[in-house]
Design a protein around this motif. Structure first.
Motif, mmCIF file in Angstrom:
data_model
loop_
_atom_site.group_PDB
_atom_site.id
_atom_site.type_symbol
_atom_site.label_atom_id
_atom_site.label_comp_id
_atom_site.label_asym_id
_atom_site.label_seq_id
_atom_site.Cartn_x
_atom_site.Cartn_y
_atom_site.Cartn_z
ATOM 1 N N GLU A 181 1.429 3.424 62.159
ATOM 2 C CA GLU A 181 1.878 2.844 60.894
ATOM 3 C C GLU A 181 1.061 3.485 59.767
ATOM 4 O OE1 GLU A 181 1.032 -1.289 60.908
ATOM 5 O OE2 GLU A 181 1.751 -1.637 58.857
ATOM 6 N N VAL A 182 1.723 3.972 58.768
ATOM 7 C CA VAL A 182 1.027 4.630 57.672
ATOM 8 C C VAL A 182 1.180 3.804 56.396
ATOM 9 C CG1 VAL A 182 0.779 6.722 56.314
ATOM 10 C CG2 VAL A 182 1.508 6.873 58.706
ATOM 11 N N THR A 183 0.072 3.547 55.739
ATOM 12 C CA THR A 183 0.106 2.868 54.450
ATOM 13 C C THR A 183 -0.515 3.783 53.411
ATOM 14 O OG1 THR A 183 -0.161 0.734 55.556
ATOM 15 C CG2 THR A 183 -0.544 0.797 53.193
ATOM 16 N N TYR A 184 0.261 4.106 52.404
ATOM 17 C CA TYR A 184 -0.243 4.926 51.309
ATOM 18 C C TYR A 184 -0.727 3.984 50.209
ATOM 19 C CZ TYR A 184 2.489 8.541 53.634
ATOM 20 O OH TYR A 184 3.022 9.402 54.563
ATOM 21 N N TRP A 185 -1.897 4.291 49.647
ATOM 22 C CA TRP A 185 -2.444 3.476 48.565
ATOM 23 C C TRP A 185 -2.460 4.288 47.281
ATOM 24 C CZ3 TRP A 185 -3.545 -1.625 49.206
ATOM 25 C CH2 TRP A 185 -3.624 -2.093 50.519
ATOM 26 N N GLY A 186 -2.107 3.637 46.190
ATOM 27 C CA GLY A 186 -2.098 4.343 44.916
ATOM 28 C C GLY A 186 -1.752 3.411 43.772
ATOM 29 N N ILE A 187 -1.217 3.982 42.719
ATOM 30 C CA ILE A 187 -0.850 3.222 41.528
ATOM 31 C C ILE A 187 0.638 3.417 41.264
ATOM 32 C CG2 ILE A 187 -1.314 2.856 39.078
ATOM 33 C CD1 ILE A 187 -3.710 2.285 40.766
ATOM 34 N N CYS A 188 1.330 2.325 41.043
ATOM 35 C CA CYS A 188 2.768 2.423 40.812
ATOM 36 C C CYS A 188 3.029 2.887 39.373
ATOM 37 C CB CYS A 188 3.447 1.089 41.083
ATOM 38 S SG CYS A 188 3.142 -0.160 39.808
ATOM 39 N N PRO A 189 4.198 3.414 39.095
ATOM 40 C CA PRO A 189 4.522 3.919 37.766
ATOM 41 C C PRO A 189 4.272 2.885 36.669
ATOM 42 C CG PRO A 189 6.228 4.544 39.320
ATOM 43 C CD PRO A 189 5.285 3.638 40.056
ATOM 44 N N ALA A 190 4.667 1.653 36.895
ATOM 45 C CA ALA A 190 4.516 0.625 35.866
ATOM 46 C C ALA A 190 3.046 0.399 35.517
ATOM 47 C CB ALA A 190 5.152 -0.686 36.350
ATOM 48 N N CYS A 191 2.194 0.286 36.548
ATOM 49 C CA CYS A 191 0.772 0.054 36.300
ATOM 50 C C CYS A 191 0.119 1.288 35.679
ATOM 51 C CB CYS A 191 0.056 -0.331 37.593
ATOM 52 S SG CYS A 191 0.444 -2.005 38.145
ATOM 53 N N ALA A 192 0.571 2.469 36.067
ATOM 54 C CA ALA A 192 0.027 3.702 35.495
ATOM 55 C C ALA A 192 0.333 3.745 34.002
ATOM 56 C CB ALA A 192 0.619 4.917 36.204
ATOM 57 N N ALA A 193 1.542 3.371 33.635
ATOM 58 C CA ALA A 193 1.937 3.366 32.225
ATOM 59 C C ALA A 193 1.100 2.357 31.447
ATOM 60 C CB ALA A 193 3.423 3.023 32.109
ATOM 61 N N GLU A 194 0.899 1.200 32.050
ATOM 62 C CA GLU A 194 0.120 0.154 31.381
ATOM 63 C C GLU A 194 -1.324 0.603 31.173
ATOM 64 O OE1 GLU A 194 -0.650 -4.626 32.004
ATOM 65 O OE2 GLU A 194 0.967 -3.590 33.042
ATOM 66 N N ALA A 195 -1.885 1.272 32.192
ATOM 67 C CA ALA A 195 -3.262 1.753 32.078
ATOM 68 C C ALA A 195 -3.377 2.822 31.004
ATOM 69 C CB ALA A 195 -3.719 2.307 33.434
ATOM 70 N N ALA A 196 -2.377 3.678 30.900
ATOM 71 C CA ALA A 196 -2.396 4.744 29.904
ATOM 72 C C ALA A 196 -2.282 4.172 28.491
ATOM 73 C CB ALA A 196 -1.248 5.716 30.174
ATOM 74 N N ALA A 197 -1.559 3.077 28.363
ATOM 75 C CA ALA A 197 -1.338 2.479 27.046
ATOM 76 C C ALA A 197 -2.583 1.791 26.506
ATOM 77 C CB ALA A 197 -0.185 1.489 27.115
ATOM 78 N N SER A 198 -3.398 1.263 27.394
ATOM 79 C CA SER A 198 -4.546 0.465 26.942
ATOM 80 C C SER A 198 -5.765 1.314 26.632
ATOM 81 C CB SER A 198 -4.903 -0.581 27.987
ATOM 82 O OG SER A 198 -5.337 0.051 29.173
#
Lengths: 143, 143
Positions: free
Chosen positions: B126-143
Motif C-alpha cells: 500500500e502506498v501513501t503519498y504525502w504532500g500539499i493539495c492545490p487548495a492548501c498550496a494556494a492558501e499558503a501562497a496567499a498568506s
DNA sequence: CGCCCTTTCTGGAACAAATCAAGTCTTTGT
DNA sequence: ACAAAGACTTGATTTGTTCCAGAAAGGGCG
C-alpha cells in the motif's frame, strides 16, 4: 546510543533536555514501533513517575521537530520510531499487528513518483506492506 | 451504479440485502474516502433513521468480505472506499487531510516487492503519498 | 551561585471514535 | 407463510487522545 547522545540530539533540535524526553527517546531507540501505552510503561520503568500527558506532549514535540516518526497503519493505534536517515518502510502482520522494518529496495524508486498527483505537491511516499508474520503463519499451520 | 447493482453485489458476497447496507454501499460509491461520521450522515439522508451502530456493523461486514476497503492514514480517522479491481493508491494532504486517488504507475511494480521481508508473507503493498493539495498550496501562497 | 522568565510537567477532566451487550425486528430458505 | 439465522436499535462502556490551570523545572543573566 548513550544518554549523552540523546541529550545532544535534543539540544540540536532546539529542545530542552528533560528527564522525560531523554527517557522517551531512549525507549524508542531500544524498541522501535512502540505504541503510546507501551512507551508510557517503559518510560516509567526507566525514569520513575511520569504522567501520561507528559509522554503525549513529548511525543508530539519530538514528532514536530522530526526526531521521531509517527506511524499508524489502518486498524492500529499510533506507533512511534526514531527517525533515521534511510527511507525505510514497514511490513505489518494482518493477524497480530506486528511491525517489521523493510529497507527501501531502490532508493528513490521510479514507481514511487505518482503518475498523476492531481496537482498535489508530494514530498514523501510511504509504503506499507501487508501480510502474515512468521509467528502467526506457524500458528495458522498448526491449527 | 444502480440500487439493483448494489443488491447483486451484496448477494454475491453472501450478505443479506438490507436498507442500511444498500445505503452505505451507494454512499461510498458516490463519495470515495469518506470517514465514518460522514457516512452516517449521508446514509441518513438517503435512507432515513439508521443507528450509528448499524453503520459501524455494516462497514465492518463490508470490509471483512472485501467489498470496501478501509484506509487510515496517520493522524486521520478511518475512511472507506469501494474496493475496485485496480491497485490504486492515495495522496494525502498534510495540511487539510484531503485524499486523492493515484493510479499505480506500473501494475505490479518491482519496487513494491520488499527486499527483505523478515519471513513475512506479503500479500499487498500500500502506498501513501504525502504532500500539499492545490487548495492548501494556494492558501499558503496567499498568506 | 542564585534569580527570573519561559517552557515543561502534573493531575484531573473532557472528548471523540469505536466497541460491547441485550433485546427486537427483518431477511431468507423451505 | 413460518421458523431460524442474521441484522438492527438503544444505550452504556471502553479506549486513545487532547484540553486546561496550576506547579515545577530548565537555562540565561546579574
Amino acid at each position: 546510543m548513550t544518554g549523552t547522545d540523546v541529550e545532544v540530539q535534543l539540544r540540536e533540535a532546539g529542545l530542552r533536555v528533560t528527564r522525560q524526553r531523554v527517557a522517551v527517546l531512549s525507549v524508542l531507540h531500544d524498541h522501535p514501533h512502540t505504541d503510546t501505552d507501551t512507551v508510557i510503561r517503559r518510560v516509567r520503568e526507566v525514569a520513575g513517575d511520569v504522567s501520561h500527558q507528559a509522554v503525549y506532549d513529548v511525543l508530539r514535540a519530538l514528532t514536530d521537530t522530526g526526531l521521531v516518526r509517527r506511524i499508524q497503519p489502518t486498524g492500529s493505534v499510533a506507533r512511534y520510531e526514531v527517525r533515521v536517515g534511510d527511507n525505510h518502510h514497514h511490513v505489518v502482520c494482518r493477524s497480530c499487528g506486528a511491525i517489521g522494518d523493510v529497507d527501501c529496495a531502490v532508493g528513490h524508486a521510479p514507481c514511487l513518483t505518482a503518475s498523476d498527483p492531481h496537482g498535489f505537491v508530494i514530498d514523501e511516499a510511504e509504503v506499507t506492506y501487508w501480510g502474515i508474520c512468521p509467528a502467526c503463519a506457524a500458528e495458522a499451520a498448526a491449527s
